[in-house]
Design a protein around this motif. Structure first.
Motif, PDB file in Angstrom:
ATOM      1  N   ASP A  34       0.861  -1.185   0.000  1.00 38.78           N
ATOM      2  CA  ASP A  34       0.000   0.000   0.000  1.00 38.78           C
ATOM      3  C   ASP A  34       0.894   1.230   0.000  1.00 38.78           C
ATOM      4  OD1 ASP A  34      -2.420  -1.365   0.111  1.00 38.78           O
ATOM      5  OD2 ASP A  34      -2.452  -1.382   2.304  1.00 38.78           O
TER       6      ASP A  34
ATOM      7  N   VAL B  21      -1.038   5.506   3.224  1.00 37.70           N
ATOM      8  CA  VAL B  21      -2.068   4.546   3.636  1.00 37.70           C
ATOM      9  C   VAL B  21      -1.533   3.663   4.756  1.00 37.70           C
ATOM     10  CG1 VAL B  21      -3.467   2.576   2.900  1.00 37.70           C
ATOM     11  CG2 VAL B  21      -3.235   4.565   1.409  1.00 37.70           C
ATOM     12  N   GLN B  22      -0.283   3.224   4.659  1.00 38.62           N
ATOM     13  CA  GLN B  22       0.308   2.412   5.721  1.00 38.62           C
ATOM     14  C   GLN B  22       0.380   3.194   7.033  1.00 38.62           C
ATOM     15  OE1 GLN B  22       3.849   0.199   4.740  1.00 38.62           O
ATOM     16  NE2 GLN B  22       3.180  -0.081   2.637  1.00 38.62           N
TER      17      GLN B  22
ATOM     18  N   TRP C 246      -1.680   5.603   7.998  1.00 32.53           N
ATOM     19  CA  TRP C 246      -3.025   5.686   8.545  1.00 32.53           C
ATOM     20  C   TRP C 246      -3.484   4.347   9.099  1.00 32.53           C
ATOM     21  CZ3 TRP C 246      -4.652   9.835  10.419  1.00 32.53           C
ATOM     22  CH2 TRP C 246      -4.397  11.069   9.830  1.00 32.53           C
ATOM     23  N   LYS C 247      -3.042   3.255   8.513  1.00 33.55           N
ATOM     24  CA  LYS C 247      -3.368   1.935   9.077  1.00 33.55           C
ATOM     25  C   LYS C 247      -2.757   1.795  10.464  1.00 33.55           C
ATOM     26  CE  LYS C 247      -4.206  -0.920   5.002  1.00 33.55           C
ATOM     27  NZ  LYS C 247      -3.792  -2.105   4.238  1.00 33.55           N
TER      28      LYS C 247
ATOM     29  N   TYR D   2      -7.403   4.377   3.538  1.00 32.30           N
ATOM     30  CA  TYR D   2      -7.477   4.983   2.207  1.00 32.30           C
ATOM     31  C   TYR D   2      -8.289   6.283   2.228  1.00 32.30           C
ATOM     32  CZ  TYR D   2      -4.989   1.495  -0.515  1.00 32.30           C
ATOM     33  OH  TYR D   2      -4.006   0.713  -1.060  1.00 32.30           O
TER      34      TYR D   2
ATOM     35  N   SER E 154      -8.610  -0.862   6.247  1.00 34.17           N
ATOM     36  CA  SER E 154      -8.158  -0.447   4.923  1.00 34.17           C
ATOM     37  C   SER E 154      -9.020   0.688   4.385  1.00 34.17           C
ATOM     38  CB  SER E 154      -8.182  -1.639   3.969  1.00 34.17           C
ATOM     39  OG  SER E 154      -7.667  -1.289   2.719  1.00 34.17           O
ATOM     40  N   GLN E 155     -10.332   0.583   4.541  1.00 36.50           N
ATOM     41  CA  GLN E 155     -11.231   1.647   4.091  1.00 36.50           C
ATOM     42  C   GLN E 155     -10.915   2.953   4.811  1.00 36.50           C
ATOM     43  OE1 GLN E 155     -13.703   1.637   1.720  1.00 36.50           O
ATOM     44  NE2 GLN E 155     -13.041  -0.398   1.149  1.00 36.50           N
TER      45      GLN E 155
ATOM     46  N   ALA F 299      -6.120   8.993   3.748  1.00 32.08           N
ATOM     47  CA  ALA F 299      -5.072   9.400   2.814  1.00 32.08           C
ATOM     48  C   ALA F 299      -5.651  10.277   1.697  1.00 32.08           C
ATOM     49  CB  ALA F 299      -4.393   8.167   2.221  1.00 32.08           C
ATOM     50  N   LYS F 300      -6.874   9.995   1.295  1.00 32.87           N
ATOM     51  CA  LYS F 300      -7.501  10.736   0.202  1.00 32.87           C
ATOM     52  C   LYS F 300      -8.055  12.082   0.666  1.00 32.87           C
ATOM     53  CE  LYS F 300     -11.179  10.379  -3.224  1.00 32.87           C
ATOM     54  NZ  LYS F 300     -12.275   9.560  -3.744  1.00 32.87           N
TER      55      LYS F 300
END
Length: 104
Positions: free
Chosen positions: A49, A53-54, A56-57, A76, A72-73, A79-80
């Motif tokens: 990823d 994204v990583q 935020w995970k 992402y 994951s949702q 990040a967006k």
């Protein structure tokens, strides 16, 4: 004896058709599959990823007990939507509700 040949035939069919079904379900292109290094990416390619994204995970894992799909949702989305940063840092459940994911 017939049982043995039946088992061998079934194993042969599974070895031929199993990769086809897996590729179709994954939805990834052949190029994407080739770019994933399982030694680096880990299960399901999650280690590949994007870096944001990583990150935020990692934040989501510290803040809440989310399923991997919801994590994951969340990651992402954060990040967006950079304008959600404050909420992403404090309330992953709010982010999931914005995405229409309930149950937390």
């Amino acid at each position: 004896m017939y049982r043995f040949f039946g088992t061998v035939a079934m194993m042969s069919l599974l070895s031929v058709f199993s990769p086809l079904a897996t590729d179709a379900q994954d939805g990834a292109t052949q190029k994407q599959l080739e770019q994933r290094d399982p030694d680096f990416c880990g299960a399901g390619g999650a280690g590949c990823d994007p870096a944001d994204v990583q990150r935020w995970k990692a934040v989501g894992n510290k803040l809440a007990d989310l399923s991997s799909a919801d994590l994951s949702q969340y990651a992402y989305a954060c990040a967006k939507h950079r304008d959600w940063k404050r909420d992403c840092e404090t309330d992953p459940v709010l982010i999931l509700k914005r995405l229409g994911i309930e149950g937390y």
